[in-house]
Scaffold this motif. Structure first.
Motif, mmCIF file in Angstrom:
data_model
loop_
_atom_site.group_PDB
_atom_site.id
_atom_site.type_symbol
_atom_site.label_atom_id
_atom_site.label_comp_id
_atom_site.label_asym_id
_atom_site.label_seq_id
_atom_site.Cartn_x
_atom_site.Cartn_y
_atom_site.Cartn_z
ATOM 1 N N UNK A 142 -26.424 -12.375 15.033
ATOM 2 C CA UNK A 142 -25.672 -11.362 15.949
ATOM 3 C C UNK A 142 -24.804 -12.425 17.087
ATOM 4 N N UNK A 143 -25.764 -13.390 17.441
ATOM 5 C CA UNK A 143 -25.275 -14.447 18.456
ATOM 6 C C UNK A 143 -24.165 -15.294 17.826
ATOM 7 N N UNK A 144 -24.192 -15.428 16.526
ATOM 8 C CA UNK A 144 -23.080 -16.414 16.014
ATOM 9 C C UNK A 144 -21.992 -15.428 15.792
ATOM 10 N N UNK A 145 -22.034 -14.211 15.436
ATOM 11 C CA UNK A 145 -21.099 -13.276 15.304
ATOM 12 C C UNK A 145 -20.266 -13.054 16.582
ATOM 13 N N UNK A 146 -21.086 -12.936 17.503
ATOM 14 C CA UNK A 146 -20.115 -12.511 19.018
ATOM 15 C C UNK A 146 -19.455 -13.907 19.277
ATOM 16 N N UNK A 147 -20.087 -14.632 19.170
ATOM 17 C CA UNK A 147 -19.378 -16.023 19.736
ATOM 18 C C UNK A 147 -18.037 -16.329 18.836
ATOM 19 N N UNK A 148 -18.311 -16.296 17.653
ATOM 20 C CA UNK A 148 -17.100 -16.442 16.556
ATOM 21 C C UNK A 148 -15.996 -15.310 16.916
ATOM 22 N N UNK A 149 -16.348 -14.117 17.125
ATOM 23 C CA UNK A 149 -15.272 -13.143 17.388
ATOM 24 C C UNK A 149 -14.562 -13.330 18.544
ATOM 25 N N UNK A 150 -15.345 -13.694 19.512
ATOM 26 C CA UNK A 150 -14.849 -13.717 20.854
ATOM 27 C C UNK A 150 -13.638 -15.098 20.889
ATOM 28 N N UNK A 151 -14.312 -16.168 20.354
ATOM 29 C CA UNK A 151 -13.313 -17.304 20.228
ATOM 30 C C UNK A 151 -12.465 -17.393 19.284
ATOM 31 N N UNK A 152 -12.309 -16.318 18.406
ATOM 32 C CA UNK A 152 -11.491 -16.639 17.066
ATOM 33 C C UNK A 152 -11.729 -17.603 16.305
ATOM 34 N N UNK B 211 -19.455 -17.958 8.714
ATOM 35 C CA UNK B 211 -19.326 -17.116 7.640
ATOM 36 C C UNK B 211 -20.599 -16.744 7.008
ATOM 37 N N UNK B 212 -21.469 -17.956 6.930
ATOM 38 C CA UNK B 212 -22.876 -17.662 6.526
ATOM 39 C C UNK B 212 -23.983 -17.296 7.418
ATOM 40 N N UNK B 213 -23.743 -17.932 8.606
ATOM 41 C CA UNK B 213 -24.835 -17.422 9.801
ATOM 42 C C UNK B 213 -24.652 -16.030 10.110
ATOM 43 N N UNK B 214 -23.323 -15.442 10.295
ATOM 44 C CA UNK B 214 -23.287 -14.187 10.628
ATOM 45 C C UNK B 214 -23.863 -13.165 9.695
ATOM 46 N N UNK B 215 -24.163 -13.631 8.507
ATOM 47 C CA UNK B 215 -24.701 -12.651 7.387
ATOM 48 C C UNK B 215 -26.153 -12.896 7.127
ATOM 49 N N UNK B 216 -26.580 -13.978 7.511
ATOM 50 C CA UNK B 216 -27.874 -14.115 7.409
ATOM 51 C C UNK B 216 -28.223 -15.351 6.395
ATOM 52 N N UNK B 217 -28.514 -16.307 6.876
ATOM 53 C CA UNK B 217 -28.974 -17.486 6.163
ATOM 54 C C UNK B 217 -30.384 -17.467 5.696
ATOM 55 N N UNK B 218 -30.791 -18.368 4.722
ATOM 56 C CA UNK B 218 -32.224 -18.459 4.577
ATOM 57 C C UNK B 218 -32.998 -19.402 5.428
ATOM 58 N N UNK B 219 -33.811 -18.888 6.204
ATOM 59 C CA UNK B 219 -34.640 -19.853 7.111
ATOM 60 C C UNK B 219 -35.652 -20.638 6.374
#
Length: 801
Positions: free
Chosen positions: A342-352, A359-367
């Protein structure tokens, strides 16, 4: 996601043709959108040996070569100087068509015959640039097609993944799916880490201050690296999946990203202040320049990777210029981490910013893949760039991952899929997906899902996996059971359909615009700040700034459509939209959603033609459309009045529509300033009706009467009236007399100008008199007509002409 067939086969034995593999992946839910064969149709480019190289007799910069293609010796004229006799090269023989539609022909160059062409990587489409011809390994057999000899022939698949399948954003992820379907095993990657004597924590440290946004951060220190170009096999791999080669270290991080699906980042350790890494939020308003040379303004919600004094990367999105790998880099700090989607998605969308990493962290990577990907990249960097890996991995992992366990009921599988899958088959499928099974009864089991399957959260998700692997095409087709009943649509649905039909029959086209709009619509529409339409329902996560709020009126969307049509030279427009708008209700979280009809007219009144006029539509065309709708819907007591005019209309060219005293809409020419705001040049006319208020007034019962068999009698009245007297005042005055013999009244002439006193107008009306049961006498008509004249004179101050 783009994958290479050759790369995939390194992880799983695939005995399917590319076409069959494409069909299988699609049936697994991994839809193959495009399949492309690389370096096919170029088999006439072969491995050849340069036996002699001599100076061209007529050109200083050319050579004449004797080249052996395995079957004959050919004369070749070449301008490159990076080869010698004894080298093996790529020879494009006569008839070859190279990339760019360049056909090789027998030719004479400065008087010397040339029977082919020695090719560079650029000319073969392998690289963007090349310094000379391509020198091949000495162990290749003469006459063999170059791309066969180098193993470069490949098939590229472009797969359209749904957002929940982040596990398939890698070659290994796709290999797992293929192996599970074919009943095979995924080959584990073999690599080793050779560590030096000194420990990594002597050179660097990692501190996580926002563990909710970064639960795990690992790093390795590699010293003594030499930055340079990547080997051809690595460049070819990255090119095949649509990535550009940068240098050997950055290319390794991209290679592992595509291989494991886990993003990595390499820092120039010597550029890090104090050699520290601190994971924390940015300061409000902090400015940071990313690798793409763009300065970004950060907020306190943005997670950053920092050194001892500044930001060096946007976490999970993009690194910074101040710590990037350059030709002078010697010591590297290699990062592998896991960030909150969620945090990556918010920053990515706001900054364009949209990167392979975000793309991968927004969808969920393997910890749990953090250390594996890190070690794989470190081993490759040492292999390609040299250097020494410091002993030990810095791995900050305050709250280790706990595997998710899901209860699965066997009878629920059959209920949902309509097929019987035995418990043994269920176990086999789930274990092929690397799930662990614990049986808890004859009909119940606990399934522990692997960490990379972030999409498996509920029982229904497991059942979907069973359906995928069992094969959708193996589930028998059955006709659904349904009870057929006759259900008459409610009134509002019948009226919506009727309104659409009426407008289409009047030459209108329906448009469907987005329900979202920009926040500056009130200013562009000239709406005052206290207008209820100036307050919007805001979206929590808008995709773009132009779709930040819910619309409060249909007009902006129709104006944008009109402007777009005009740009395509469609000037004669009749369009409408029947959709909902979203209005904020005071002291209520949920907005009201009234259904609104909006229609727009512009251009010529009639289609162009030799027998048609050139008149353009005006206010009365729009008013006529509304009147026709009201007649067809039997809307009672309709009045068009010049009060409560909307601010987006042209002053003096608009009216408000009332029915039985209630406001139900408006009609008018759009204000010139509003037209300018939407880049519209020609006049535009608009009507808007509130369907929520209109529907209750509609009557589906139509009263009819037989037409009279007796002749009518008509009388005209021409009169002078004050400009302030509206036309419907005349109708109201005559109606008040309640003369049943008056069958019809209509206005047929209006004149202002010469010979008419200032402030007055000349109006002519016609009345039709008739009874259904007898013929009226001339004396009766005259007497009735005189009553009408007297009423107009006494009540409206008319001067009969």
């Amino acid at each position: 996601m783009i994958i290479s067939y050759n790369w995939l086969k390194e992880f799983v034995d695939v005995d399917l043709s590319p076409a069959d593999l494409s069909a299988m992946l699609t049936m697994l839910g991994l839809e193959v959108e495009r399949m492309e064969e690389r370096f096919t149709g170029m088999d006439s480019v072969v491995v050849a040996l340069v036996q002699e190289k001599a100076q061209h007799p007529n050109a200083d910069k050319l050579s004449v070569c004797k080249v052996n293609n395995g079957s004959e010796i050919l004369d070749i004229v070449c301008g490159a100087q990076n080869f010698k006799a004894g080298d093996k090269v790529a020879l494009a023989q006569i008839g070859t068509v190279l990339p760019g539609d360049f056909k090789i022909k027998r030719s004479k160059i400065r008087g010397e015959e040339s029977c082919g062409m020695l090719c560079s990587e650029k000319e073969l489409g392998i690289a963007d640039e090349s310094a000379g011809i391509m020198i091949l390994p000495q162990d290749l057999q003469l006459g063999v097609p170059v791309f066969d000899a180098l193993g470069m022939k490949d098939v590229i698949f472009e797969i359209g993944l749904t957002p929940n399948r982040s596990d398939c954003l890698s070659i290994i992820g796709i290999a797992r799916e293929v192996a599970a379907k074919l009943g095979k095993k995924v080959r584990k990657q073999e690599f080793g880490i050779v560590e030096g004597d000194r420990k990594a924590n002597e050179f660097a440290s990692v501190t996580i201050e926002d563990a909710d946004l970064c639960p795990r951060y690992a790093a390795r220190y590699i010293s003594g690296c030499k930055i340079g170009p990547s080997p051809s096999w690595l460049v070819e791999r990255l090119t095949a999946v649509g990535m550009r080669s940068i240098n050997n270290v950055v290319d390794v991080t991209n290679y592992v990203l595509m291989e494991y699906g886990h993003p990595l980042h390499a820092f120039d350790h010597d550029q890090l202040v104090e050699g520290r890494i601190v994971v924390k939020r940015a300061g409000e308003g902090e400015r940071f320049t990313t690798l793409d040379d763009q300065e970004r303004t950060l907020t306190a919600e943005d997670l950053t990777i920092r050194d001892g004094g500044r930001a060096v990367a946007l976490a999970g999105i993009m690194g910074g210029q101040n710590s990037e790998i350059s030709d002078s880099t010697v010591n590297i700090l290699l990062e592998s981490a896991w960030f909150n989607p969620s945090a990556i998605r918010r920053t990515s969308k706001r900054l364009g910013i949209h990167s392979e990493s975000s793309h991968r962290f927004e969808r969920g990577a393997d910890i749990e893949a953090v250390p594996t990907a890190l070690d794989r990249a470190a081993s490759l960097i040492c292999e390609l760039a040299g250097g020494t890996i410091a002993a030990g991995m810095i791995d900050v992992y305050p709250a280790p991952y706990s595997p998710r366990a899901i209860t699965l009921r066997q009878n629920r599988i059959e209920e949902l899929l309509g097929i019987a899958i035995t418990p043994e088959h269920t176990r086999q499928i789930l274990e092929s997906l690397e799930c662990s099974i614990a049986v808890e009864g004859s009909d119940l089991c606990r399934v522990t899902v692997p960490s990379y399957r972030v999409d498996l959260e509920r029982e229904i998700d497991l059942i979907e996996e069973l359906a995928r692997m069992f094969g959708y095409d193996n589930i028998p087709v059955t006709m659904p059971y349904a009870r057929v009943s006759s259900d008459r649509p409610p009134l509002h649905q019948r009226l919506e359909r009727k309104v659409r039909d009426l407008l289409v029959s009047s030459g209108f086209n329906e448009v469907v615009n987005f329900s979202f709009s920009p926040q500056d619509v009130p200013e562009k529409m000239l709406l005052p700040a206290d207008d209820h339409r100036a307050v919007h329902v805001k979206l929590l996560n808008p995709l773009i700034d132009e779709h930040a709020v819910m619309r409060t009126t249909l007009l902006p969307g129709l104006l944008e459509t009109s402007a777009r049509n005009a740009n395509f030279r469609v000037f004669n427009q009749r369009i409408f939209e029947l959709r909902r708008v979203y209005l904020v209700k005071p002291d209520d979280d949920s907005p009201s959603e009234p259904l609104v009809l909006g229609g727009l007219l512009s251009g010529l009144r009639s289609p162009e033609g030799w027998n048609q006029g050139k008149d353009e539509v005006d206010f009365f065309d729009a008013k006529g459309v509304v009147e026709n709708l009201f007649d067809a819907l039997n809307v009672p007591a309709v009045k068009f009045e010049s009060r409560e005019i909307e601010p987006f209309y042209h002053p003096g060219k608009a009216c408000t529509v009332f029915s039985a005293g209630e406001r139900i809409g408006s009609i008018g020419e759009i204000h010139p300033t509003v037209q300018e705001n939407y880049a519209i040049e020609k006049p535009v006319y608009y009507f808007e009706l509130d369907m929520n208020r209109l529907v209750p007034k509609v009557s589906e019962k139509v009263a009819i009467s037989a037409p009279s068999r007796f002749p009518d009698a008509t009388r005209d009245i021409a009169m002078l009236l004050d400009d302030s007297v509206a036309a419907d005042a005349i109708s109201a005055c005559v109606s008040a007399l309640k003369i049943k013999e008056i069958e019809e009244l209509f206005l047929f002439d209006l004149y202002k100008g010469e010979h008419i006193p200032a402030g007055q107008k000349s109006i002519a009306i016609r009345l039709r008199y008739r009874l259904p049961d007898r013929t009226l006498t001339d004396e009766e008509v005259t007497a009735l007509h005189q009553r009408v004249v007297n009423a107009l004179v006494n009540n409206l101050g008319a001067a009969i002409r």
